[in-house]
Design an enzyme around this catalytic site. Structure first.
Site, PDB file in Angstrom:
ATOM      1  N   SER A 290       0.860  -1.178   0.000  1.00  0.00           N
ATOM      2  CA  SER A 290       0.000   0.000   0.000  1.00  0.00           C
ATOM      3  C   SER A 290       0.891   1.220   0.000  1.00  0.00           C
ATOM      4  O   SER A 290       2.090   1.139   0.304  1.00  0.00           O
ATOM      5  CB  SER A 290      -0.879  -0.017   1.251  1.00  0.00           C
TER       6      SER A 290
ATOM      7  N   TYR B 266      -2.320  -1.395  10.621  1.00  0.00           N
ATOM      8  CA  TYR B 266      -2.220  -1.518   9.164  1.00  0.00           C
ATOM      9  C   TYR B 266      -0.884  -0.969   8.666  1.00  0.00           C
ATOM     10  O   TYR B 266      -0.195  -1.613   7.860  1.00  0.00           O
ATOM     11  CB  TYR B 266      -3.379  -0.761   8.521  1.00  0.00           C
TER      12      TYR B 266
END
Length: 271
Positions: free
Chosen positions: A153, A166
């Site tokens: 990401s 995350y």
């Protein structure tokens, strides 16, 4: 540009360019029941691969298998909870291509973040990829060819508030991917990350409400003021666009690409 127009996004064809023949290759894709994982599974099957579609959601896997009918390759549903790390490692045996995609998200300040959720996020998004790579490498090394693609990401390289688990998991995945690249290079195995910004998936849709609560702003302002604030291209990226990047890294044109992070962030990291 309104939030509605941003959400509508561009037209992305559901047909696949079959370039990059993967006939005879076995691929494993985690989190394949929806979103990026589903798009990756279909794209690799379109290139001729036999895809092991791994997820814990049986209904989503059944839908995926139906969507894959008629493609040059095949999709084989594999029901698995990645918190079962031994089972994850076993599932990766014999794979030529490994796509670590499964993920989850919770948006909370650190002082309010549940420790058990933090543990689960790191288990699914960092420890499970390690175990899957560990399970796949003996076969890859034995044949002198392998492709590992880790769906990271923009948060693998940049942090955002309220996403401690995350961001920690994605930063760790970047390091794991680079280590696998260095170890795998003498054996014909590449390892790379793809790094999208916000993708039009159920995971992101859920974040709209979570971010609204965390920042104390209306839901409709989250997309334009929070999610797309740092992106020069003011839209969500489509799962099929991420899948094309994954397919490129699995194909012959990317044989010299390893240990890197392919940014699909709309200019976010250009700042």
């Amino acid at each position: 540009m309104t939030a509605r127009s941003v959400l509508a996004g561009p037209h992305v064809s559901s047909s696949f360019d079959l370039g990059g023949d993967l006939g005879g290759r076995t691929a494993l894709v985690t989190g394949a029941a929806g979103g990026i994982g589903r798009a990756c599974a279909l794209r690799l099957a379109a290139a001729g691969a036999k895809v092991r579609a791994v997820d814990r959601l049986a209904e989503g896997l059944e839908t995926l298998a139906e969507q894959a009918r008629g493609l040059p390759g095949t999709v084989e549903p594999h029901l698995l909870d990645l918190t079962d790390l031994d089972a994850a490692e076993s599932a990766a045996a014999g794979t030529d291509i490994l796509v670590n995609n499964a993920g989850l998200q919770l948006v909370r300040p650190i002082e309010e973040f549940p420790p058990d959720t933090f543990h689960t996020v790191l288990t699914v998004m960092l420890e499970a990829p390690f175990r899957l790579i560990r399970g796949a490498l003996p076969h890859m090394y034995g044949q002198g060819w392998g492709r590992i693609v880790n769906v990271s990401s923009v948060h693998g390289l940049r942090a955002s508030a309220f996403k401690s688990a995350y961001v920690a998991a994605k930063h760790g995945l970047e390091g794991l991917s680079k280590t696998a690249a260095l170890e795998g290079a003498p054996h014909g195995v590449t390892s790379n990350c793809v790094n999208p910004a916000y993708v039009r998936t159920p995971l992101v849709e859920k974040q709209l409400a979570d971010q609204a609560a965390a920042h104390g702003i209306p839901r409709e302002r989250v997309l334009t003021e929070i999610l797309l604030r740092d992106s020069a291209v003011k839209r969500l990226i489509e799962p099929e666009e991420v899948a094309e990047a994954v397919a490129y890294l699995c194909g012959p044109a990317a044989s010299f690409v390893t240990g890197t992070s392919l940014m699909l962030d709309g200019g976010w990291t250009a700042h």
